[in-house]
Design a protein around this motif. Structure first.
Motif, PDB file in Angstrom:
ATOM      1  N   PRO A  85       0.821  -1.214   0.000  1.00 24.82           N
ATOM      2  CA  PRO A  85       0.000   0.000   0.000  1.00 24.82           C
ATOM      3  C   PRO A  85       0.851   1.259   0.000  1.00 24.82           C
ATOM      4  N   GLY A  86       0.505   2.203  -0.870  1.00 32.42           N
ATOM      5  CA  GLY A  86       1.330   3.386  -1.083  1.00 32.42           C
ATOM      6  C   GLY A  86       1.596   4.206   0.161  1.00 32.42           C
ATOM      7  N   HIS A  87       0.631   4.242   1.092  1.00 35.42           N
ATOM      8  CA  HIS A  87       0.809   5.085   2.271  1.00 35.42           C
ATOM      9  C   HIS A  87       1.879   4.553   3.212  1.00 35.42           C
ATOM     10  N   LEU A  88       2.313   3.303   3.005  1.00 37.87           N
ATOM     11  CA  LEU A  88       3.327   2.720   3.889  1.00 37.87           C
ATOM     12  C   LEU A  88       4.740   3.108   3.501  1.00 37.87           C
ATOM     13  N   ILE A  89       4.914   3.672   2.320  1.00 40.69           N
ATOM     14  CA  ILE A  89       6.246   4.070   1.861  1.00 40.69           C
ATOM     15  C   ILE A  89       6.291   5.587   1.798  1.00 40.69           C
ATOM     16  N   ASP A  90       6.963   6.194   2.739  1.00 40.30           N
ATOM     17  CA  ASP A  90       7.046   7.650   2.841  1.00 40.30           C
ATOM     18  C   ASP A  90       8.230   8.149   2.006  1.00 40.30           C
ATOM     19  N   PRO A  91       7.970   8.881   0.924  1.00 44.93           N
ATOM     20  CA  PRO A  91       9.072   9.365   0.090  1.00 44.93           C
ATOM     21  C   PRO A  91      10.030  10.285   0.837  1.00 44.93           C
ATOM     22  N   GLU A  92       9.566  10.882   1.897  1.00 46.93           N
ATOM     23  CA  GLU A  92      10.376  11.832   2.648  1.00 46.93           C
ATOM     24  C   GLU A  92      11.391  11.137   3.548  1.00 46.93           C
ATOM     25  N   THR A  93      11.026   9.974   4.092  1.00 40.37           N
ATOM     26  CA  THR A  93      11.877   9.339   5.096  1.00 40.37           C
ATOM     27  C   THR A  93      12.359   7.936   4.726  1.00 40.37           C
TER      28      THR A  93
END
Length: 399
Positions: A85-93
């Protein structure tokens, strides 16, 4: 000088050059190089166009963390490719761009190893030599896990003594494997995640060959994918390394990423700000274009399948040859010593392959790369067909 430099082994291709020294290959046959895993398929136009369009970016310093658009596109690609799920991978951190996996696999060890604690770095054997060099220069000791036919060319993690896991600080995985093409499955990942938690070590998964595979309906499993399926939704202790070199035929772009555990990547980011390895802005823009497109990747896979089909069809009547689940390598057993095989093949047929023993280290059970050669099917189809026929003819002379 750093005293650990004395422990570094010559690079495999240095040994190969010495092996060929003084040999004059047949002048009536063009040389075919199947020794280096450098893709020869054309780099897609969309990458080249994006690079050229953004050359004005050379006038600006890039940041170590990279453009937000790049990290977002990478995070989106990870989610789609590995069913996370996309929300589990934070592009910022949880995502950092790197200048190819080679520099990242090396520098990562320098950032995470504590050399004061008799550190071990566990790795497959044969292996990509960067793992070993990274461990040695970080002040750690490599611990090799032989990958043999008896274990389907995968490390026997069950055979690792507990005292090794107790000293292990970093485990390098390579799946699909270089040079064997073997793929680590979900259940093995689950086992390793439990071991990492129990013994407090990190897992660095080199996954730069995941996009070249045999069955379009069975792409190789990734470590973050397994972590998510195991309920580890923050990817604790897990970092993956990916690259556009093989996936997108862009080895000269020097573009890839690391992703995973945010806490680990925060420290690694701090290291990288001093390391001075920010990706140029035109490269970042070209990388965005590459990660957004899958059509060229599918075409790439099909081209490799055609080469495997032709190559194996020619050689299977005269030798045992296995098709790997993934990667673009053939790990061929040789009827004579691998170094002698490579040397004579070059002398008689002007074809260069890499001796397997150059990719391995001796162990109590011998050198697992001996009597194998690595053949990289990176040349165009017609050259691979020509090379297969020459190898077939050479094998006839041995018989």
């Amino acid at each position: 000088m750093n005293p650990h430099l004395e422990h570094l082994h010559p690079y495999p291709f240095e040994k190969l050059n010495q092996l060929k020294q003084g040999i004059t290959a047949p002048a009536d046959r063009d040389h075919i190089a199947l020794s280096i895993g450098e893709p020869k398929h054309p780099t897609p136009h969309l990458i080249q166009e994006a690079l050229l369009t953004h050359l004005h970016g050379l006038g600006n310093y890039p940041t170590t963390k990279g453009l937000p658009e790049l990290r977002t596109n990478i995070a989106d690609w990870i989610g789609k490719r590995f069913a996370i799920p996309g929300h589990l991978i934070d592009p910022e951190t949880q995502v950092l761009p790197v200048n190819g996996t080679r520099e990242a696999l090396f520098s990562f060890a320098q950032a995470v190893i504590d050399p004061s604690d008799k550190a071990l770095v566990v790795m497959p054997n044969p292996f990509y030599q960067i793992y070993e060099g990274a461990a040695l220069l970080a002040g750690a000791k490599p611990y090799y896990l032989n990958t043999t036919a008896e274990n389907d060319y995968l490390p026997n993690f069950d055979g690792v003594p507990e005292h090794v896991w107790q000293r292990c600080q970093l485990l390098y995985l390579c799946s699909p494997g270089n040079p064997t093409g073997a793929v680590i499955g979900r259940e093995t990942h689950f086992k390793l995640l439990e071991l990492a938690e129990k013994y407090d070590f990190l897992i660095a998964s080199d996954e730069c060959y995941t996009e070249i595979y045999l069955d379009e309906n069975q792409p190789p499993q990734g470590l973050l994918q397994s972590a998510y399926q195991a309920g580890n939704k923050t990817f604790k202790r897990c970092v993956i390394f990916q690259s556009l070199s093989k996936r997108s035929n862009a080895p000269g772009l020097r573009s890839g990423f690391v992703a995973g555990d945010a806490e680990i990547l925060a420290k690694y980011f701090q290291y990288r700000t001093y390391h001075g390895c920010a990706m140029p802005l035109p490269t970042q823009r070209a990388s965005i274009a590459a990660w957004q497109d899958e059509i060229h990747v599918q075409t790439n896979r099909q081209q490799y399948r055609e080469k495997f089909d032709a190559f194996i069809d020619i050689l299977s009547p005269v030798c045992q040859i296995d098709r790997p689940a993934a990667s673009f390598y053939i790990w061929l057993k040789t009827p004579i010593a691998d170094t002698e095989f490579a040397q004579q093949l070059y002398a008689q047929q002007n074809v260069t392959v890499l001796p397997g023993s150059y990719l391995s280290r001796d162990s109590d059970d011998g050198n697992p790369g001996q009597n194998h050669v690595r053949i990289a099917l990176v040349a165009p189809l017609d050259e691979c067909i020509d090379a297969a026929q020459r190898i077939k003819n050479f094998l006839h002379t041995l018989n």
